[in-house]
Scaffold this motif. Structure first.
Motif, short mmCIF file in Angstrom:
data_model
loop_
_atom_site.label_atom_id
_atom_site.label_comp_id
_atom_site.label_asym_id
_atom_site.label_seq_id
_atom_site.Cartn_x
_atom_site.Cartn_y
_atom_site.Cartn_z
N ALA A 125 55.02 89.65 4.52
CA ALA A 125 55.30 91.09 4.54
C ALA A 125 56.01 91.40 3.24
N GLY A 126 55.55 92.42 2.54
CA GLY A 126 56.15 92.68 1.24
C GLY A 126 55.98 94.09 0.77
N PRO A 135 55.73 103.01 -3.68
CA PRO A 135 55.92 101.75 -2.95
C PRO A 135 54.76 101.46 -2.01
N LEU A 136 54.16 100.28 -2.17
CA LEU A 136 53.06 99.86 -1.31
C LEU A 136 53.55 98.72 -0.42
N MET A 137 53.42 98.91 0.88
CA MET A 137 53.76 97.84 1.82
C MET A 137 52.55 96.93 1.96
N LEU A 138 52.84 95.64 2.05
CA LEU A 138 51.77 94.67 2.19
C LEU A 138 52.01 93.82 3.43
N PHE A 139 50.95 93.53 4.15
CA PHE A 139 51.05 92.59 5.27
C PHE A 139 49.81 91.71 5.28
N GLY A 140 49.98 90.47 5.66
CA GLY A 140 48.81 89.61 5.75
C GLY A 140 49.16 88.22 6.22
N LEU A 141 48.19 87.36 6.12
CA LEU A 141 48.39 85.97 6.46
C LEU A 141 49.20 85.35 5.34
N GLY A 142 50.20 84.54 5.69
CA GLY A 142 51.13 84.05 4.68
C GLY A 142 50.98 82.59 4.36
N GLY A 143 52.08 82.01 3.90
CA GLY A 143 52.07 80.60 3.53
C GLY A 143 51.06 80.34 2.45
N ILE A 144 50.39 79.21 2.54
CA ILE A 144 49.42 78.84 1.51
C ILE A 144 48.15 79.66 1.61
N PHE A 145 47.97 80.37 2.74
CA PHE A 145 46.74 81.12 2.95
C PHE A 145 46.68 82.40 2.13
N LEU A 209 62.33 96.65 -6.83
CA LEU A 209 61.02 96.89 -7.45
C LEU A 209 59.90 96.21 -6.70
N GLU A 210 60.18 94.99 -6.25
CA GLU A 210 59.21 94.31 -5.39
C GLU A 210 59.94 93.34 -4.50
N LEU A 211 59.32 93.02 -3.39
CA LEU A 211 59.96 92.15 -2.40
C LEU A 211 58.88 91.47 -1.57
N ASP A 212 59.06 90.18 -1.33
CA ASP A 212 58.14 89.45 -0.46
C ASP A 212 58.90 88.60 0.54
N ILE A 213 58.53 88.74 1.79
CA ILE A 213 58.97 87.78 2.81
C ILE A 213 57.78 86.86 3.03
N ASN A 214 57.88 85.62 2.54
CA ASN A 214 56.76 84.69 2.66
C ASN A 214 57.29 83.26 2.83
N PRO A 215 57.25 82.75 4.03
CA PRO A 215 56.61 83.34 5.20
C PRO A 215 57.55 84.17 6.08
N LEU A 216 56.92 85.16 6.74
CA LEU A 216 57.49 85.74 7.94
C LEU A 216 56.84 84.94 9.07
N VAL A 217 57.60 84.06 9.67
CA VAL A 217 57.03 83.18 10.69
C VAL A 217 56.95 83.93 12.01
N ALA A 218 55.75 83.99 12.58
CA ALA A 218 55.55 84.68 13.86
C ALA A 218 55.23 83.65 14.93
N THR A 219 56.03 83.63 15.98
CA THR A 219 55.80 82.74 17.11
C THR A 219 55.67 83.59 18.37
N PRO A 220 55.28 82.98 19.48
CA PRO A 220 55.21 83.76 20.72
C PRO A 220 56.56 84.38 21.08
N ASP A 221 57.66 83.77 20.64
CA ASP A 221 58.99 84.24 21.03
C ASP A 221 59.60 85.25 20.07
N GLY A 222 59.02 85.43 18.90
CA GLY A 222 59.63 86.36 17.96
C GLY A 222 59.19 86.09 16.54
N VAL A 223 59.81 86.81 15.62
CA VAL A 223 59.49 86.60 14.20
C VAL A 223 60.76 86.19 13.47
N SER A 224 60.60 85.54 12.32
CA SER A 224 61.74 85.11 11.53
C SER A 224 61.37 85.06 10.06
#
Ligand code: ADP
Ligand code: MG
Length: 233
Positions: A125-126, A135-145, A209-224
């Motif tokens: 998420a960034g 400002p453009l918000m970005l969301f997608g698959l994270g990590g190495i993907f 100016l720019e910001l990235d949360i990578n990874p935003l880890v999503a699990t069944p119990d929540g995000v981090s």
């Protein structure tokens, strides 16, 4: 908002425009969940924090340096470190950083709670400021993907809840988040809320100016939000 301002002012005083995990408080100030963690500047302190945070799986240790953008590329991230190995690992991380860049400014090492990655999906998420669209918000698959699959989507900030939800709907891998092939569905509402909170943060602080949360880890119990990097004006 006050706490977020303090983090940004501290960075200004240090004269750095690039921030990493030392800016984690910026996210928690806006209610975005982050793993428990602390930045320390000695092996002894690292050990003390690890003893407090470690469960059977140990802790995660990361080099904290404005000169190192991709920590794992230089061996700057160690996962599953047991408290007894923490002091040695601290020294290893600093040596690797020095080998990479002898004059790198090293702020310390982050000792972080180890997340259970079973059934977790790494998302990103960034925000990026576009000269034309703002400002453009970005969301997608994270990590190495992120680079490999390029499964991301963008919207102009600020985004409403339906727009944030729409971003999640929009990516090709949405079924992956919703429990395709016998996987458990992750906390999609948590993702949507995080995108909105991030949108609020960057709207309140045009200096980001720019910001990235990578990874935003999503699990069944929540995000981090496990990792963050940003550039400020
Ligand atoms: P960088 O992106 O700078 O290499 P990260 O902090 O994103 O550093 O860590 C790299 C990878 O290590 C993450 O994508 C994730 O897979 C794993 N990781 C990092 N922190 C944790 C954590 N607290 N618990 C579990 N896995 C983690
Ligand atoms: Mg990362």
């Amino acid at each position: 908002r006050e706490r977020a301002r303090e983090v940004l002012e501290a960075a200004e005083r240090r004269n750095t425009s690039r921030l990493g995990v030392e800016a984690m408080d910026l996210l928690s100030a806006y209610g975005i969940p982050t793993p428990a963690g602390e930045i320390v500047d000695s092996p002894g302190d690292a050990e003390a924090v690890a003893e407090r945070l470690a469960d059977g799986e140990g802790v995660v240790m990361k080099i904290v340096s404005p000169d190192i953008l991709h920590k794992s590329d230089i061996g700057g991230v160690e996962v599953g470190v047991q408290p007894s190995e923490v002091a040695d690992t601290y020294e290893d991380l600093v040596v690797r950083a020095r080998n990479y860049q002898s004059d790198a400014k090293i702020l310390g090492v982050q000792v972080q709670e180890m997340l259970d990655m079973d059934g977790a999906t790494e998302t990103i998420a960034g925000m990026n400021r576009d000269p034309q669209f703002g400002p453009l918000m970005l969301f997608g698959l994270g990590g190495i993907f992120v680079e490999v699959l390029e499964d991301t989507t963008v919207r102009v900030a600020p985004v409403s809840e339906p727009e944030a939800q729409n971003m999640v709907d929009d990516i090709e891998s949405a079924p992956l988040l919703r429990g395709a092939r016998g996987r458990e569905a992750v906390d999609e509402a948590g993702i949507v809320e995080t995108i909105q909170r991030l949108s609020q943060l960057v709207t309140d602080f045009p200096a980001i100016l720019e910001l990235d949360i990578n990874p935003l880890v999503a699990t069944p119990d929540g995000v981090s939000a496990v990792d963050v990097r940003l550039t400020i004006d």
